[in-house]
Design an enzyme around this catalytic site. Structure first.
Site, PDB file in Angstrom:
ATOM      1  N   HIS A 186      -6.956   9.586  -0.311  1.00  0.00           N
ATOM      2  CA  HIS A 186      -7.493   9.537   1.044  1.00  0.00           C
ATOM      3  C   HIS A 186      -6.610  10.149   2.126  1.00  0.00           C
ATOM      4  CE1 HIS A 186      -5.479   5.437   0.966  1.00  0.00           C
ATOM      5  NE2 HIS A 186      -4.989   5.949   2.071  1.00  0.00           N
TER       6      HIS A 186
ATOM      7  N   ASP B   3      -7.696   1.509   2.982  1.00  0.00           N
ATOM      8  CA  ASP B   3      -7.278   2.521   3.943  1.00  0.00           C
ATOM      9  C   ASP B   3      -8.130   3.779   3.928  1.00  0.00           C
ATOM     10  OD1 ASP B   3      -5.548   3.339   6.000  1.00  0.00           O
ATOM     11  OD2 ASP B   3      -4.267   4.443   4.617  1.00  0.00           O
TER      12      ASP B   3
ATOM     13  N   HIS C  29       0.846  -1.195   0.000  1.00  0.00           N
ATOM     14  CA  HIS C  29       0.000   0.000   0.000  1.00  0.00           C
ATOM     15  C   HIS C  29       0.882   1.247   0.000  1.00  0.00           C
ATOM     16  CE1 HIS C  29      -3.358   2.640   1.075  1.00  0.00           C
ATOM     17  NE2 HIS C  29      -2.539   3.196   1.950  1.00  0.00           N
TER      18      HIS C  29
ATOM     19  N   ASP D 263       0.622   5.317  -0.151  1.00  0.00           N
ATOM     20  CA  ASP D 263      -0.185   6.527  -0.157  1.00  0.00           C
ATOM     21  C   ASP D 263       0.295   7.460  -1.258  1.00  0.00           C
ATOM     22  OD1 ASP D 263      -2.024   6.049   1.925  1.00  0.00           O
ATOM     23  OD2 ASP D 263      -0.485   6.438   3.417  1.00  0.00           O
TER      24      ASP D 263
END
Length: 1023
Positions: free
Chosen positions: A592, A388, A276, A278
């Site tokens: 996000h 997330d 993952h 970001d």
């Protein structure tokens, strides 16, 4: 026994941390190192540099262990070179590789310096991270070798592993290169060539896994005792002075323990590599581009050496960045995708926040992502993937399914602070009734590392053992930590069929969901939104980023509408490429940790600038299209693009607003207050700027309860226990100051100006009445810290619940706190409006860029008062110490609204400004949607555009806004050959057009279920 266990564990830990750790390296030799620091301000023009712009390594300066490098966010290039020692002949037990320690510390991978290794010719080899800094070496004994390393001096803003350190919440200047200090952050560690003893390496993994498994078992289980005894006996075989000599013997002692199989009923875990990343957070998106490159480099290298490795990756934006920055590496990634080993999932442009983007924005996340995957890889995923994001709205199941996704994966709901979600595998039902099979990983992470404790947690937590036997474990270091490692792969294989452990196999999310569908005949159902009971401050932090998003997602839809109309009516070229580019920029900014306001100052500074540029370009596209439609002429024209059809008012009108505004009478009152009167309302503003009365002349009802006042600014202490920009603790309500001191001025244009000062800030409001609505323009010069500003509207309405606009509809939430689930929703998200009502009467509170709200009900002498509050501003200090400082402007509309239809109209008008142009005739959109035979309809136009496949087809998206069945007529001003229903990514449905009814040629009849979203392709005779 307890003393004996402690003794054994202490012995095992010393062997792992000292004797065996040293023995893994059978030999080492230092490397020659030279360095070049990229000049210029970090993050500025020319920094970082492309490989082609790196100077000749011969000009690099020598560097030695301990060399200080890397001012915050800067880049340093290293050349590492050497010769393989002549005595290191290859054999079955040893491996030769480099170990390059850039100065890594104990912080979590992904939150400190990182590096990318290249050959001298520039080919990407591998990434360097704290727990994955080996580099494969193909050179033989006596041969020379050299590599270049691009090292990124990213500062550690995490505050330590798992963000538990106090410094995780302290204001820091490191979040922006403009404020960061110049001192180097890192010192080079050991950069060397190593000869690795693979037999000791395997022993380390086996001891680590068996030790971890023993600790997860009950002290009364025979298996635990056997594991501890076996570990103790295995170490008896070893000599601390030469552990390698007897490593095979120690492994032989452990062999029976490794061979004992798992129980037939053991839980099954599908392990999939993951990282993952970001798209921006404690680093800018510029750095994410490099994190993506480093991660994919590691994944490709792992797959080259391990045939079992599979990797799951979302976000089309990440693949697009890789394609642009590293085309050669991207070609290797595409090959692994074709083999089914790298698996794109999610079909979204980025892993977006999904609470605050509009329904149309979420549709475009799916359109842009799916189109990229289909174009680049020839397929789309079946798995929605948002592990997330901070909660999930009830509109999402329909959007996922209508974009072709069958399943949905997330894990964030395990963060709830009050009520655990009751299932890990279930059917999630949206507000329209659509269901999608959903799975949460019971180990509560999307970045597992395959430790026994994580596998055991999966078994303990899994809530659906009675009906299901499988769960997913995404594993790998995220956020630039390097993804899955060879050690994780080894540990997973050791636990694939191990007594006391769940069974593990490598696989994909698709395979997991397919298995669930086959074995779980009747999964439970969760209906409605999945509200995250945590991170409630995200609806308010970084207000400028949020307002820019709201403004641009509305302008994008408007630009498409007028551009499509101009193309079909005048032949003007449709700006496909520019609209794609602008959509992708806005979609990235909905990531996000960007739209929620939880990124560093650098990210939000760039987001605000990006939104301003997008706004300017969209205004230009709209003006060009309107001029083409209006034609040559000198008439003064006014148009807007508000979809008012829901209330029976024809769409795309707007001149009535000016007429109504002109009919307002303003009167100064003897007590210093002001009365504003229109044909629909009488409004009384007190001498200190509060609204004492809002009388709806049609019903005679006063919206404001006796003795109370609306338009009340309230200031709260806002100091959450942690996660400043994210969290809004319930305790904020314990401290509130009503900002009642103010001055009122009646202006010549009939508006009322209100001025207030508080703390270090000033608040100025302009109040006007437009027809039957109060418009409040609030401008705040905000200079508070750890405070929250709300605007309160107590209303004389006996409401049981409130309706809050969400994507393509609304969600009702109760106003009581009867249950812990109700009490936990003390701050919630709404889009353009909130509606509270009782039979026959209601009130709307609309906004032009606010998302955070709270609505409460009180009883005063038996009279229910419902209070709607908008959350205007916060002032968190981490991760951006200056978050939201400066000037902000908000528009609020307060209006009588018998139903949610009127609330929708109030919110839509705020996003559809009246545009004045000159020309021959007022522009009219190419599409209208009206009720059948003049009857009202709750069908609302969401988008009018030309199809992305550039076929010339017109795409029209409508949705049902009221939560009721409705009929409408769509009319397109072109010779229509065919109207077909399609999915959100504009692919015609194979099973026909069941929602579309031909009504005899006078337009196309539409039948919509409650909250249904319908996308239509209109093909003209010319296409």
């Amino acid at each position: 026994m307890h003393v004996q266990v402690s003794s054994i564990l202490g012995r095992v830990d010393r062997w792992l941390g000292e004797y065996l750790a040293d023995a893994v390296t059978a030999g080492s030799a230092p490397l020659d190192v030279a360095a070049w620091t990229v000049p210029g301000e970090p993050g500025g023009a020319g920094e970082p540099v492309a490989f082609a712009d790196v100077p000749d390594p011969a000009t690099f300066a020598p560097a030695v262990p301990g060399f200080e490098w890397g001012r915050p966010w800067g880049t340093t290039w290293f050349q590492v070179s050497g010769r393989v020692p002549a005595g290191w002949a290859p054999d079955d037990r040893h491996r030769v590789e480099l170990s390059l320690d850039l100065g890594f510390d104990g912080a979590k991978p992904g939150f400190q310096c990182e590096g990318l290794v290249r050959t001298p010719a520039g080919r990407v080899v591998k990434g360097l991270e704290p727990r994955n800094h080996h580099v494969p070496l193909e050179a033989g004994p006596g041969e020379l070798f050299a590599f270049l390393v691009e090292a990124a001096a990213n500062p550690d803003l995490s505050g330590g592993d798992d963000f538990k350190g106090a410094r995780a919440y302290a204001p820091t200047p490191l979040g922006d290169p403009r404020s960061a200090p110049d001192a180097p952050l890192y010192r080079l560690g050991r950069l060397e060539i190593r000869r690795v003893d693979t037999e000791v390496e395997r022993l380390v993994r086996e001891v680590t896994v068996l030790r971890g498994l023993a600790l997860e078992l009950s002290e009364h289980e025979p298996r635990r005792a056997a594991l501890l005894a076996g570990l103790d006996h295995a170490l008896d075989e070893l000599d601390p002075g030469d552990p390698a000599a007897a490593a095979p013997a120690a492994r032989a002692v452990l062999a029976p323990l490794r061979a004992s199989p798992a129980a037939a009923s053991a839980h099954r875990i599908v392990a999939t590599g993951h990282a993952h990343i970001d798209s921006a957070w404690l680093w800018p998106s510029r750095e994410t581009v490099r994190k993506v490159t480093r991660t994919f480099a590691n994944v490709v290298d792992l797959m080259d050496r391990d045939p079992d490795a599979v990797f799951t990756s979302s976000s089309a934006q990440h693949f697009a960045w890789l394609k642009r920055q590293e085309p050669e590496l991207y070609s290797r990634v595409k090959q692994r995708v074709a083999e089914g080993r790298i698996v794109p999932v999610g079909n979204m442009w980025v892993e977006s926040d999904v609470n605050m983007p509009s329904g149309e924005s979420l549709a475009r996340q799916l359109l842009q992502g799916t189109r990229f995957f289909e174009r680049e890889f020839g397929s789309r995923s079946d798995v929605g993937w948002l592990p997330d994001s901070f909660g999930y709205p009830g509109a999402l199941p329909q959007l996922l399914r209508k974009a072709g996704l069958r399943w949905f994966f997330t894990q964030k709901m395990c963060w709830n602070d009050s009520n655990p979600m009751p299932h890990h595998t279930f059917l999630w039902e949206g507000i329209d009734g659509t269901r999608i099979l959903t799975h949460f990983p019971p180990n509560n992470t999307y970045s597992g590392d395959m430790r026994p404790t994580e596998l055991a947690r999966s078994v303990r937590n899994f809530a659906d053992h009675a009906g299901a036997s499988h769960s997913l474990m995404p594993f790998g270091y995220g956020d630039g930590g390097g993804g899955p490692t060879r050690e994780m792969m080894w540990d997973a294989r050791l636990q694939s069929d191990l007594e006391g452990s769940p069974r593990v196999r490598f696989g994909t999310a698709d395979a997991l969901f397919g298995t669930i569908e086959r074995e779980y005949a009747s999964p439970p159902v969760w209906s409605g939104e999945m509200y995250l009971e945590f991170h409630r401050g995200i609806y308010t932090s970084q207000a400028r980023t949020k307002r820019g998003n709201r403004r641009n997602e509305q302008l994008l839809v408007e630009a498409e509408l007028w551009s499509a109309s101009a193309t079909l009516r005048t032949g003007a070229p449709y700006p496909y490429d520019e609209l794609d580019e602008l959509w992708q920029e806005v979609l990235l900014l909905q990531f996000h940790d960007i739209l929620p306001g939880t990124a560093i100052a650098w990210v939000h500074r760039e987001a605000e600038a990006s939104h301003e540029r997008v706004t300017e370009r969209l205004e230009g596209l709209i003006e060009t299209a309107l001029r083409a439609l209006a034609g040559e002429g000198t008439r003064s024209l006014a148009v807007n693009a508000a979809p008012f059809a829901a209330s029976g008012v024809p769409a795309f009108g707007g001149a009535a607003d000016e007429a109504a505004a002109a009919a307002v009478a303003a009167t100064a009152l003897p007590d210093g207050g002001v009365e504003l009167a229109s044909p629909g309302l009488r409004v009384v503003i007190t001498a200190n700027g509060l609204i004492a009365h809002v009388v709806d002349l049609a019903s005679g009802r006063d919206l404001v309860p006796p003795g109370l006042a609306a338009n009340l600014p309230q200031l709260h202490v806002d100091a959450p226990a942690k996660w400043d920009a994210w969290d809004l603790d319930r305790s904020y309500r314990a401290n509130a100051v009503d900002l009642v001191d103010g001055t009122v001025t009646l202006r010549a244009d009939g508006s009322v100006r209100i001025e207030r000062a508080f703390g270090s800030s000033r608040l100025t409001q302009t109040v006007t009445v437009v027809d039957s609505a109060v418009h409040i323009r609030t401008v705040v010069d905000w200079h508070e810290r750890r405070r929250m500003l709300k605007l309160a509207f107590p209303l004389d309405v006996h409401a049981q619940d409130a309706a809050y606009e969400t994507q393509f509809g609304y969600v009702r939430r109760p106003l009581h706190a009867n249950t812990s689930w109700d009490a936990a929703r003390y701050e919630v998200c709404a889009h353009r409006w909130v509606h509270v009502g009782e039979p026959g009467f209601g009130v709307a509170v609309a906004n032009d860029g606010v998302y955070g709200h709270d609505v409460t009900r009180d009883s005063i002498d038996g009279r229910v008062v419902t209070t709607v509050r908008q959350s205007l501003l916060r002032a968190p200090t981490f991760p951006d110490p200056d978050a939201d400082q400066g000037r902000h402007a908000f528009t609020t509309v307060l209006a009588p609204a018998p139903t949610t239809d009127e609330a929708l109209r109030a919110g839509a008008r705020l996003g559809a400004p009246l545009r004045r142009i000159t020309g021959a005739a007022a522009p009219v959109p190419v599409v209208t949607v009206t009720g059948v035979d003049g009857a009202p309809t709750s069908a609302v136009v969401s988008a009018v555009k030309l199809a992305d496949d550039r076929s010339g087809d017109l795409v029209v998206r409508v949705y049902e806004s009221r939560g009721a069945r409705t009929r409408a007529t769509l009319r397109a001003d072109l010779a229509v050959a065919e109207v077909r229903e399609c999915d959100l990514v504009e692919t015609p449905l194979a099973d026909g057009t069941t929602a579309v009814v031909d009504d005899g040629g006078d337009g196309t009849g539409i039948v919509l279920r409650p909250f249904e979203v319908l996308t239509l392709r209109v093909r003209g005779n010319h296409t």
